[in-house]
Design a protein around this motif. Structure first.
Motif, PDB file in Angstrom:
ATOM      1  N   GLN A 263      50.232 -39.333  16.815  1.00  0.00           N
ATOM      2  CA  GLN A 263      49.312 -40.320  17.382  1.00  0.00           C
ATOM      3  C   GLN A 263      49.102 -40.072  18.875  1.00  0.00           C
ATOM      4  O   GLN A 263      47.993 -40.223  19.386  1.00  0.00           O
TER       5      GLN A 263
ATOM      6  N   LYS B 227      53.128 -32.774   5.143  1.00  0.00           N
ATOM      7  CA  LYS B 227      51.701 -32.790   5.472  1.00  0.00           C
ATOM      8  C   LYS B 227      51.196 -34.208   5.694  1.00  0.00           C
ATOM      9  O   LYS B 227      50.513 -34.491   6.676  1.00  0.00           O
TER      10      LYS B 227
ATOM     11  N   PRO C 271      49.129 -40.157  10.641  1.00  0.00           N
ATOM     12  CA  PRO C 271      49.093 -40.752  11.979  1.00  0.00           C
ATOM     13  C   PRO C 271      47.938 -40.243  12.841  1.00  0.00           C
ATOM     14  O   PRO C 271      47.405 -40.983  13.667  1.00  0.00           O
TER      15      PRO C 271
ATOM     16  N   GLN D  59      48.395 -30.692  17.732  1.00  0.00           N
ATOM     17  CA  GLN D  59      49.799 -31.028  17.511  1.00  0.00           C
ATOM     18  C   GLN D  59      50.448 -29.927  16.678  1.00  0.00           C
ATOM     19  O   GLN D  59      49.847 -29.403  15.747  1.00  0.00           O
TER      20      GLN D  59
ATOM     21  N   ARG E  17      52.761 -36.841   6.493  1.00  0.00           N
ATOM     22  CA  ARG E  17      53.354 -37.507   7.650  1.00  0.00           C
ATOM     23  C   ARG E  17      52.808 -36.984   8.971  1.00  0.00           C
ATOM     24  O   ARG E  17      53.046 -37.581  10.009  1.00  0.00           O
ATOM     25  N   GLU E  18      52.143 -35.831   8.985  1.00  0.00           N
ATOM     26  CA  GLU E  18      51.509 -35.425  10.244  1.00  0.00           C
ATOM     27  C   GLU E  18      50.006 -35.685  10.244  1.00  0.00           C
ATOM     28  O   GLU E  18      49.398 -35.805  11.298  1.00  0.00           O
ATOM     29  N   LEU E  19      49.449 -35.816   9.045  1.00  0.00           N
ATOM     30  CA  LEU E  19      48.009 -36.064   8.939  1.00  0.00           C
ATOM     31  C   LEU E  19      47.682 -37.555   9.092  1.00  0.00           C
ATOM     32  O   LEU E  19      46.776 -37.925   9.851  1.00  0.00           O
TER      33      LEU E  19
END
Lengths: 298, 340
Positions: A135, B104, B110, A144, B106-108
């Motif tokens: 975020q 995947k 947010p 990121q 958990r990073e996409l």
């Protein structure tokens, strides 16, 4: 190289020993009631930043958002080799979910310096969400790289890093500036004895005032002088408020948090009706027969 | 304020043309939530040459698929995926948007939530539709998604509600939502989405990739024999393997056994491992921490073997045997072989 690294760290309650009383009635965490530690994966992020400084040069800034007591993780960062630290502290930050937190951190990163690489631990052990890193990257409008194990190459323009993926790894190359979330893949260096001797004296203004509680109102000049001295020795921990980082008051703390805690329950381990089986041939035979009868075993 | 409720959406994850199990679990759960709200279940499916496998999503209860295909989507990188999802969400305004809590997802999730912006709750273990009477802020919300998740290392369970505008976004732990029985005759609509990837989103490139199959897929196992620290050593794990082989099951473990180096992490059951729900779970020398139990408590029948009569695992068990692994396990093998 004149690179600048910004590491965001968090002081967290040690989640190994938690009771129900650790929660406030509004469902947020009563941090004051719990032993506080340096979030483990944030130590890995700090180690990676210090390692990059060793290999490629540059300057490491460590920042945290938290109550005044969170200055402790900043001192621990100084003991390990951080060049500069900042504490983002303001009552208005309290109750922030990950969205409000990442916004607050982005205000600091945008308005209080210029950074080539932002690093943070993958997740903090109090919430285990792993959301603040991505975020924050989005708020900064930079790429990121999550779950980083190590950095292979770095120059002014780009970075090459190895990161964990499901069942393996990936090597990625990204333009700078970029954000990395770091996993437990390095051995954080211990605090240096020499640096402890020096930086245990590092203070925030709040801590200086507390130390001289009686002098605070009678001898302001003395305090100003002492503050100046600490600054010159590099022992000053900058404390920044919401206004200092130019944060929009509607986007921080509880107000800036879309998610609300409806309720919290301590985990009550359910007790089932257990049949006790004796550790002898008859007992085990009975058990196996039951399982076959119930078609649990073929 | 618009009265019309948006649909329930699932980000359907795939890798190398295989749909992730958790996505099918989410379609199954999503359909249940959608029925409660009187809306449809829809999926966002992104990749390259994946149309041929898309219909599997219909079999599990999906009504419509937004399909985005481009070579730029393989291998997975966050920015192009987030861009497509953002645009689709802006256009169609789903009520709920579910992701698997995979690396995947958990990073996409947010990244998407931050740019919408929308609230996001991580690693949910249960989802329900209910009203939220927020007495603190004096607001009442009808038919909201109750986002239930463990926190504080599994010591507490929190129910979280998103009070901003939709979508209500969550990631969900793999293995916790029950799969429905697929219906191969079920059909749905495929909507092809324009998948032009802006070069600015290709700022990060994957240069090399190494992946191996997991050594075991416990989520598919019907019988799991799991060993913990009480097994006592790497050699003793042979007994656990023998029992699993005899019963036609797979080997699981607690975190303590993995940390001790006796067995690979792929076998780990619990909060930081996999969540399983086999027909039979035999816990051998596992004390039964909250974190371990979070991953196996939904098993059909649980047998606990431990030399400590006060081990917490017994309160989760249907059958309990107080005894040494070396004594009990060979007796089970012998008794079963005599029967079978």
């Amino acid at each position: 190289m004149n690179l600048s690294y910004l590491v965001f760290v968090k002081q967290v309650p040690d989640t190994k020993n938690i009771t129900g009383e650790a929660m406030k009635p509004d469902g947020t965490v009563n941090r004051a009631a719990l032993p506080a530690i340096f979030n483990p994966e944030d130590l890995n992020a700090l180690e990676l930043a210090l390692n990059l400084k060793d290999r490629f040069g540059g300057k490491v800034t460590v920042a945290t958002m938290g109550p005044p007591a969170a200055a402790e993780v900043l001192r621990q960062s100084l003991y390990r080799g951080a060049d500069e630290v900042a504490l983002l502290t303001d009552r208005a930050f309290a109750g922030a979910d990950t969205l409000a937190t990442s916004y607050t951190l982005s205000c600091f990163a945008k308005n209080n310096g210029k950074y080539d690489l932002i690093l943070c631990g993958r997740q903090a052990i109090d919430g285990d969400t792993a959301q603040v890193g991505p975020q924050l990257a989005e708020k900064m409008d930079i790429p990121q790289i999550c779950y980083v194990e190590e950095v292979l190459e770095l120059d002014r323009k780009k970075i090459k890093a190895r990161r964990a993926i499901d069942g393996g790894f990936e090597i990625v190359e990204s333009a700078l500036p970029a954000l990395m979330t770091v996993i437990n893949s390095n051995e954080p260096r211990p605090a240096s004895a020499k640096r402890i001797m020096k930086y245990k004296k590092a203070k925030t203004r709040n801590e200086l005032l507390t130390l001289h509680a009686n002098a605070a109102y009678t001898d302001a000049e003395f305090l100003v002088k002492e503050e100046e001295e600490l600054k010159q020795k590099g022992l000053w921990i900058h404390a920044l408020s919401a206004a200092d980082v130019k944060a929009d008051i509607d986007r921080i703390g509880l107000k800036g948090s879309p998610t609300k805690v409806k309720n919290i329950e301590s985990v009550v381990l359910k007790s089932s009706e257990m049949k006790k089986i004796e550790d002898n041939e008859a007992g085990i035979k009975f058990l196996v027969n039951e399982l076959i009868k119930e078609h649990i075993l073929g | 304020m618009s009265d019309k409720i948006g649909n329930v959406w699932v980000f359907a994850e795939q890798e190398g043309g295989k749909i992730a199990n958790v996505s099918l679990e989410l379609i199954s759960k999503g359909r249940e939530l959608a029925a409660k709200l009187g809306v449809k279940t829809e999926a966002v499916f992104i990749g390259n040459n994946i149309e041929k496998i898309a219909e599997t999503l219909f079999h599990y209860g999906c009504d419509k698929i937004f399909l985005a295909e481009s070579p730029d989507f393989e291998p997975f990188t966050v920015l192009p995926y987030a861009d497509i999802i953002n645009k689709l969400v802006e256009e169609h305004k789903p009520n709920i948007l579910l992701f698997g809590a995979t690396p995947k997802g958990r990073e996409l999730a947010p990244r998407v939530a931050s740019s919408l912006p929308a609230g996001l709750t991580a690693d949910c273990t249960d989802l329900k539709i209910d009203d939220f009477d927020d007495k603190v802020n004096k607001a009442f919300y009808k038919n909201k998604l109750m986002q239930i998740r463990p926190a504080f290392g599994g010591n507490i369970v929190a129910t979280i509600v998103n009070t901003w505008k939709d979508p209500q976004m969550v990631t969900v732990r793999p293995g916790v939502m029950k799969l429905v029985e697929p219906d191969p005759s079920r059909k749905g609509a495929i909507v092809k989405v324009k998948a032009q990837v802006d070069p600015a989103l290709k700022i990060l490139n994957v240069i090399e990739r190494a992946q191996k199959e997991k050594s075991v897929n416990l989520q598919a196992s019907q019988i799991i024999v799991a060993g913990g620290y009480g097994v006592g050593g790497k050699e003793n794990f042979k007994l656990i393997y023998d029992l699993a082989k005899t019963l036609g099951g797979d080997v699981g473990s607690s975190r303590a056994a993995v940390d001790a180096g006796w067995i690979d992490h792929d076998h780990q059951v619990g909060q930081t491992g996999v969540t399983v729900r086999p027909k039979l779970y035999i816990a051998c020398g596992i004390s039964g921490s909250i974190q371990h139990r979070a991953g196996m408590t939904e098993s059909g029948t649980i047998i606990a073997i431990n030399n400590d009569p006060d081990a917490p695992i017994f309160s989760a068990a249907h059958y309990g045997i107080v005894g040494e692994i070396n004594s009990v396990v060979p007796k089970i093998i012998k008794a079963y072989k005599a029967k079978a």
